[in-house]
Design an enzyme around this catalytic site. Structure first.
Site, PDB file in Angstrom:
ATOM      1  N   PRO A 168       9.994  -6.775  -0.706  1.00 30.89           N
ATOM      2  CA  PRO A 168       8.976  -5.957  -1.057  1.00 30.89           C
ATOM      3  C   PRO A 168       7.841  -6.760  -1.300  1.00 30.89           C
ATOM      4  CG  PRO A 168      10.538  -5.995  -2.813  1.00 30.89           C
ATOM      5  CD  PRO A 168      11.096  -6.880  -1.964  1.00 30.89           C
TER       6      PRO A 168
ATOM      7  N   CYS B 282      -3.287   1.384   6.937  1.00 27.83           N
ATOM      8  CA  CYS B 282      -3.331   0.857   8.175  1.00 27.83           C
ATOM      9  C   CYS B 282      -3.950   1.808   9.237  1.00 27.83           C
ATOM     10  CB  CYS B 282      -2.250   0.154   8.765  1.00 27.83           C
ATOM     11  SG  CYS B 282      -0.920   1.134   8.536  1.00 27.83           S
TER      12      CYS B 282
ATOM     13  N   GLU C  36       4.569  -3.634  12.590  1.00 27.68           N
ATOM     14  CA  GLU C  36       3.529  -2.538  12.537  1.00 27.68           C
ATOM     15  C   GLU C  36       2.419  -3.539  11.734  1.00 27.68           C
ATOM     16  OE1 GLU C  36       1.281  -0.513  10.896  1.00 27.68           O
ATOM     17  OE2 GLU C  36       2.804   0.163   9.486  1.00 27.68           O
ATOM     18  N   LEU C  37       1.268  -3.602  12.420  1.00 26.98           N
ATOM     19  CA  LEU C  37       0.523  -4.693  12.158  1.00 26.98           C
ATOM     20  C   LEU C  37      -0.829  -4.032  11.891  1.00 26.98           C
ATOM     21  CD1 LEU C  37       1.409  -7.454  14.386  1.00 26.98           C
ATOM     22  CD2 LEU C  37       2.385  -6.805  12.166  1.00 26.98           C
TER      23      LEU C  37
ATOM     24  N   SER D  91      -0.339  -7.654   7.735  1.00 22.73           N
ATOM     25  CA  SER D  91      -1.339  -8.034   8.747  1.00 22.73           C
ATOM     26  C   SER D  91      -0.750  -8.592  10.032  1.00 22.73           C
ATOM     27  CB  SER D  91      -2.293  -9.114   7.922  1.00 22.73           C
ATOM     28  OG  SER D  91      -1.578 -10.206   7.989  1.00 22.73           O
TER      29      SER D  91
ATOM     30  N   GLU E 137     -10.291  -4.744   9.576  1.00 19.06           N
ATOM     31  CA  GLU E 137      -9.883  -3.663   8.659  1.00 19.06           C
ATOM     32  C   GLU E 137     -10.789  -3.791   7.158  1.00 19.06           C
ATOM     33  OE1 GLU E 137      -5.768  -1.965   8.748  1.00 19.06           O
ATOM     34  OE2 GLU E 137      -5.440  -4.198   8.795  1.00 19.06           O
TER      35      GLU E 137
ATOM     36  N   ASN F 276       0.902  -1.170  -0.062  1.00 24.56           N
ATOM     37  CA  ASN F 276      -0.045  -0.016  -0.008  1.00 24.56           C
ATOM     38  C   ASN F 276       0.656   1.198  -0.082  1.00 24.56           C
ATOM     39  OD1 ASN F 276       0.793  -0.755   2.551  1.00 24.56           O
ATOM     40  ND2 ASN F 276      -1.024   0.161   3.448  1.00 24.56           N
TER      41      ASN F 276
END
Length: 483
Positions: free
Chosen positions: A178, A287, A253-254, A232, A384, A154
């Site tokens: 990536p 996120c 970082e979820l 995720s 989400e 994203n």
């Protein structure tokens, strides 16, 4: 467009190389399914080469002074800014977001390189008094070692530099994996890094559709000392478990479930502006996008109506077309998930204020949706959304608003709108989130510490704290000093 920024090879050891299997995969534009290019599809052998390259370069890179690393990173920053139009074009072609957003992301990505180029010179230790008068204590901060960075689709530029810049500033070398959806931006950034002087294996980029096996390799290989992952919560937990075998340092970082609280005293139009900015950035695929609008009952319907009016004005389309404000969702699976979440909410009593839908079956464009009367039984209250769907929940009291906001296992970002200074402090301190935006819908920058709590992960990116994620503290005890 400079052809040198388009690569189909792996960046390993400061060179562009092909894998031994000759396997490649296509990268397509989600706006129209056009094939943008092809890149190497790494196997475990390629990943092993990348790790070996990073390990070899680690000895050389950590020996450089902070000032030397700073100068090289500054050179990288300058080259990224010079290539901004080309990088934005590549980003939009493979990710889909509007070109103006892509340009803003490149600037955002570059800001981390600039910031940590400066922080590279500010890695400080301490001297401390020892309990004994004949002893002294000194602490040193040293690079943790080879870092594995696993980044999402994203923000294919910003998520790369937000990890690589502090790692390099600290004296660590990196193996970057990536997303398979957006590898071209990473490879373009790597080319600019090579030109800036990071050409001895400090940065190694491995592109692959074999995310599971490559991720496991990076998490279990003893040569990797630190893993930084954005993605995720489900995958983050899996990686955390795999990294436990070698007790690696981790930054995760979820997922998020961001609440956006609007109190009865809020400036409604300011809240609507913040809602549009927060909800529709990257078509809702971030996120920290608002997932739940929690609005005082006296303003809930008016808020929904105004949000619907402004949402209708947004222009959908191919991100390269002039005037487009909302690009496509990333793939067919993402569109189907959004459709299912909306259907579930309506079946459980949500009122449709703005009835958006998929534009057509051939494209991944989804019109904005605004729903009123959300409740906790709905699937989109717990998951989400990752799409342009806004759901308004109502509350009566501060206590109820806080309980609703905190009723989630996630704790990344939250937003609140109020004119009451006392309330701002009460709510901010009560919210169980790592980031809180007050009367502001855009919260990310290179200076603030980005990260969450609870099942949104741990560790901070950006800011002066971001460098510490790639450093270890060594304690030196000096004894038997004659005084």
């Amino acid at each position: 467009m400079h052809d040198r920024l388009f690569s189909r090879q792996f960046c390993i050891g400061g060179k562009w190389i092909d894998g031994d299997s000759g396997d490649y995969f296509n990268v397509s534009n989600p706006a129209n399914s056009e094939i943008v290019g092809e890149v190497g599809n790494a196997n475990l052998q390629v990943a092993d080469w990348a790790i070996a390259s990073a390990e070899k370069a680690q000895v050389f890179w950590k020996s450089k002074s902070g000032k030397q690393r700073s100068e090289i990173l500054r050179n990288w920053y300058n080259r990224v800014m010079e290539a901004l139009p080309d990088l934005a074009f590549i980003l939009t072609k493979e990710q889909g977001k509007p070109l103006a957003e892509a340009e803003a992301e490149i600037r955002y990505a570059a800001s981390f390189i600039e910031w940590f180029s400066e922080e590279a010179k500010r890695i400080y230790g301490d001297t401390m008094a020892h309990p004994s008068p004949t002893h002294r204590i000194i602490t040193l901060k040293q690079p943790v070692g080879v870092v594995a960075a696993i980044t999402p689709w994203n923000f294919p530029a910003a998520m790369v530099t937000r990890k690589l810049a502090p790692a390099l500033a600290a004296g660590c070398t990196v193996v970057l994996k990536p997303s398979q959806h957006t590898p071209l931006t990473s490879l373009a950034l790597a080319q600019l890094a090579l030109e800036a002087g990071l050409n001895n294996g400090e940065i190694n980029v491995v592109t692959s559709t074999h995310s599971g096996s490559i991720g496991e390799k990076l998490c279990t290989d003893k040569r990797i000392k630190k893993v930084s992952f954005t993605g995720s919560t489900e995958i983050g937990k899996r990686l955390m478990s795999m990294a436990a075998g070698t007790v690696k340092k981790l930054s995760l970082e979820l997922g998020g479930n961001a609440p956006f609280l609007v109190f009865e005293d809020a400036d409604l139009e300011l809240a609507i502006q913040g809602a549009i900015a927060s909800k529709y950035r990257n078509a809702g695929q971030t996120c920290v996008c608002t997932n739940r609008f929690i609005v005082h009952s006296s303003k809930a319907r008016l808020f929904a109506q105004r949000l619907a009016e402004e949402s209708k004005k947004l222009v959908l389309g191919n991100g390269l077309d002039q005037g487009v404000q909302l690009g496509p969702l990333i793939n067919e699976e993402a569109v189907k998930k959004v459709e299912e979440l909306v259907e579930n909410a309506i079946s459980l009593g949500a009122e449709t204020v703005l009835p958006g839908k998929r534009v057509d079956s051939e494209h991944l464009l989804y019109q904005p949706v605004v729903l009123l009367n959300g409740n906790s039984s709905m699937q989109l209250a717990r998951e989400e959304i990752f799409g342009p769907v806004s759901v308004i929940y109502s509350f009566e009291t501060e206590v109820e608003a806080i309980e609703m906001a905190n009723d989630t296992p996630y704790g990344l970002a939250a937003y609140l709108y109020t004119r009451d200074l006392n309330r701002f402090w009460r709510i901010s301190e009560a919210l169980e989130y790592g980031i809180v935006g007050i009367n502001e819908g855009i919260i990310s920058n290179e200076i603030g510490p980005f990260g969450g709590i609870k099942e949104s992960g741990f560790g901070r990116e950006g800011s002066k704290y971001g460098l510490d994620e790639y450093l270890i503290i060594k304690y030196l005890c000096l004894g038997n000093i004659n005084t």
